[in-house]
Design a protein around this motif. Structure first.
Motif, PDB file in Angstrom:
ATOM      1  N   ALA A 389       0.837  -1.209   0.000  1.00 39.28           N
ATOM      2  CA  ALA A 389       0.000   0.000   0.000  1.00 39.28           C
ATOM      3  C   ALA A 389       0.872   1.259   0.000  1.00 39.28           C
ATOM      4  O   ALA A 389       0.589   2.228  -0.727  1.00 39.28           O
ATOM      5  N   LEU A 390       1.945   1.230   0.812  1.00 39.81           N
ATOM      6  CA  LEU A 390       2.832   2.394   0.908  1.00 39.81           C
ATOM      7  C   LEU A 390       3.572   2.651  -0.402  1.00 39.81           C
ATOM      8  O   LEU A 390       3.875   3.806  -0.731  1.00 39.81           O
ATOM      9  N   LEU A 391       3.852   1.580  -1.158  1.00 36.53           N
ATOM     10  CA  LEU A 391       4.512   1.753  -2.454  1.00 36.53           C
ATOM     11  C   LEU A 391       3.671   2.601  -3.403  1.00 36.53           C
ATOM     12  O   LEU A 391       4.201   3.260  -4.305  1.00 36.53           O
ATOM     13  N   ILE A 392       2.369   2.589  -3.207  1.00 38.09           N
ATOM     14  CA  ILE A 392       1.461   3.387  -4.043  1.00 38.09           C
ATOM     15  C   ILE A 392       1.188   4.750  -3.408  1.00 38.09           C
ATOM     16  O   ILE A 392       1.179   5.778  -4.095  1.00 38.09           O
ATOM     17  N   ILE A 393       1.015   4.778  -2.083  1.00 37.54           N
ATOM     18  CA  ILE A 393       0.623   6.010  -1.390  1.00 37.54           C
ATOM     19  C   ILE A 393       1.786   7.009  -1.275  1.00 37.54           C
ATOM     20  O   ILE A 393       1.638   8.198  -1.591  1.00 37.54           O
ATOM     21  N   VAL A 394       2.970   6.520  -0.841  1.00 43.98           N
ATOM     22  CA  VAL A 394       4.105   7.411  -0.559  1.00 43.98           C
ATOM     23  C   VAL A 394       4.519   8.253  -1.766  1.00 43.98           C
ATOM     24  O   VAL A 394       4.764   9.463  -1.628  1.00 43.98           O
TER      25      VAL A 394
END
Length: 556
Positions: A389-394
């Protein structure tokens, strides 16, 4: 040292990484301004990078030569902490020198420009010392297995500096007003925009260097930290690097002499200049392959250069830093270039002037910040699902920061935001395909870099512009991958190998001037074939170094 002190030390260390990014990216705004203010050509404007990144090479080489003479590692003798303090003090001297060398300077005084280069050289000489100490310092602040993650974290802070640097410097030099191209040219000609603002900026920067040096010196929580590795002599490597240095000095020295007292350059002189620049470039490439070939026959005297993964990595660092810097440094000229006397840019965009370039340059360097923030995610040990998820959000959070920073002076249009958001989506896809493997990461992002530059070369309008801008996104994660692979399996030569890699930041000094002269002789857009060549080598390196390491049975 306990974990809390580790975090405090790492936070303090992040300040110097921020400085490097802020000053280095600011050069991309300062370069087109210098071209206008000092009446110089594109090659001469790129000498800002030559002085800046050449200092990294000279500083690291000087330390290596002196250490060879006394048969011990001088930096290790000082300790990493003191090395950073001395580097900050040296950078402060360079920043303060900027004031007297530009005092009273007026538009068109080319001689002053060369004095400015000396000040830049001293600032970067301090950076060289800081960087040689700071990278192993960051690795030493915890488990060596997570050292690359800490480098990604500090790299993310460095990239935040690269994002706000162009915006701040653009505001300092030009103010918040948006001048037309003709108005800006007239104001510079009338000395209404002068170097006084630059003087004040560097006085402030010099003061910050002193504060950071005091912070490091007096902090009780910062350990001195030294490597336990004994100094390893490498006389053949040292001699080769000295010969290479004289070749580079000879080539650039002759080119400088052709500018003395010359009002207009003939086609013959321009061709000679371009030829000598390629001689300097190929001298670096030839030296690396000469070392690789000879060390494989007789390793005595070559030190860390007897390892092919290091030698190949030296050229990879050279081309990586070169392409990262040259895309950004020539971007200003790309966006200023009129096409055949019309009111259209060669890319089909409105012609921009020096005061309008900062936001696009910030966007380019911001691309590096996005990738490095993603690379730092692992530092926080998220669960597998959260990490996805963080790979997309950050990346999009980082993009929001870039837009916010630039809103001080410029608001990106909806089309511009959409174009860059698509480029970020491509980068995110690259991270999912790479799966945190350094070799796979280099393969994916080098290939994306080649494709992006080719799209920029063969298209126009926003497609071309954002293809070139996406170069920052694809460069972003390469440094820790190259560094990790290059020193894998070096054992007692790891420290020396790291020093050789720092020397190869020289790529930022050689490749941008070569592209600048290609732009002078041909066109600014076609000069980006240089970036294609750099990404192509990095793609080759990813395949080749995997073969080398697998053959040695080295884990990576």
């Amino acid at each position: 040292m306990n974990n809390q002190n580790n975090k405090s030390a790492l936070a303090t260390l992040c300040t110097v990484f921020f400085f490097w990014g802020f000053i280095a990216a600011s050069n991309s705004v300062f370069i087109p301004f210098c071209k206008t203010y000092f009446n110089i050509d594109q090659f001469q404007s790129q000498l800002v990078d030559f002085a800046f990144y050449g200092a990294y090479y000279i500083g690291a080489l000087a330390l290596f030569i002196l250490s060879s003479m006394v048969k011990r590692d001088i930096l290790n003798n000082w300790g990493y902490k003191n090395g950073i303090v001395y580097g900050l003090l040296l950078s402060a001297i360079g920043a303060f020198i900027m004031y007297p060398v530009t005092s009273g300077a007026e538009q068109g005084q080319t001689g002053v420009f060369y004095l400015v280069l000396i000040a830049f050289f001293i600032v970067a000489l301090g950076f060289s010392l800081q960087q040689t100490a700071a990278n192993p310092f960051a690795v030493a602040l915890g488990d060596p297995k997570t050292g690359s993650h800490r480098l990604n974290l500090t790299g993310g802070i460095n990239s935040f500096g690269t994002t706000i640097g162009p915006v701040v410097v653009s505001l300092v030099i030009f103010g918040s007003a948006s001048w037309s191209t003709d108005e800006l040219a007239q104001m510079i000609a009338n000395n209404e925009i002068t170097l006084v603002t630059v003087q004040n900026l560097y006085l402030g920067v010099g003061a910050l260097f002193l504060i950071a040096a005091a912070l490091f010196h007096f902090s009780k929580k910062l350990p001195a930290l030294k490597s336990e590795t004994a100094f390893e002599p490498a006389n053949k490597a040292r001699n080769l690097l000295i010969i290479l240095t004289f070749i580079i000095i000879g080539c650039f020295g002759y080119i400088f002499s052709t500018y003395a007292g010359t009002e207009t350059a003939t086609e013959e002189i321009e061709n000679i200049r371009l030829t000598l620049l390629f001689v300097a470039l190929f001298a670096v490439v030839a030296s690396v392959f000469y070392a690789n070939t000879n060390a494989s026959k007789n390793a005595i005297g070559w030190g860390a250069m007897k390892y092919p993964q290091l030698v190949l990595g030296m050229l990879a660092i050279f081309t990586y830093v070169g392409v990262e810097v040259t895309i950004g440094s020539n971007l200003g000229e790309l966006l200023k270039q009129p096409f055949e006397g019309t009111d259209l840019n060669a890319l089909g965009l409105p012609i921009l002037n020096d005061s309008q370039l900062g936001s696009y340059i910030s966007l380019y360097w911001g691309g590096l910040m996005i990738g490095r923030w993603v690379g730092a995610i692992t530092v926080f040990n998220p669960s597998k699902g959260l990490k996805k998820a963080l790979l997309i959000i950050v990346p999009y959070v980082a993009f929001g920061v870039i837009i916010l920073v630039n809103s001080i002076k410029y608001s990106f249009t909806a089309d511009e935001i959409i174009f860059f958001a698509v480029c970020i989506a491509v980068q995110i896809g690259g991270f999912f395909v790479a799966k945190d493997n350094p070799v796979q990461t280099l393969k994916v992002f080098s290939l994306l870099g080649v494709i992006a530059m080719l799209i920029g070369l063969f298209s126009s309008g926003n497609i071309a512009l954002f293809a070139f801008l996406s170069g920052g996104l694809f460069c972003s994660i390469m440094w820790p991958c190259i560094f990790t692979l290059s020193i894998a399996g070096l054992g007692k030569y790891t420290s020396q190998g790291s020093a050789f890699l720092i020397m190869m930041i020289l790529g930022g000094a050689i490749i941008p001037p070569v592209q600048g002269k290609l732009a002078d002789v041909f066109t600014i857009q076609s000069s980006y074939w240089m970036a294609v060549a750099c990404f192509a080598y990095l793609l080759f390196y990813a395949f080749r170094t995997k073969t080398v390491l697998d053959k040695q049975g080295v884990e990576y």
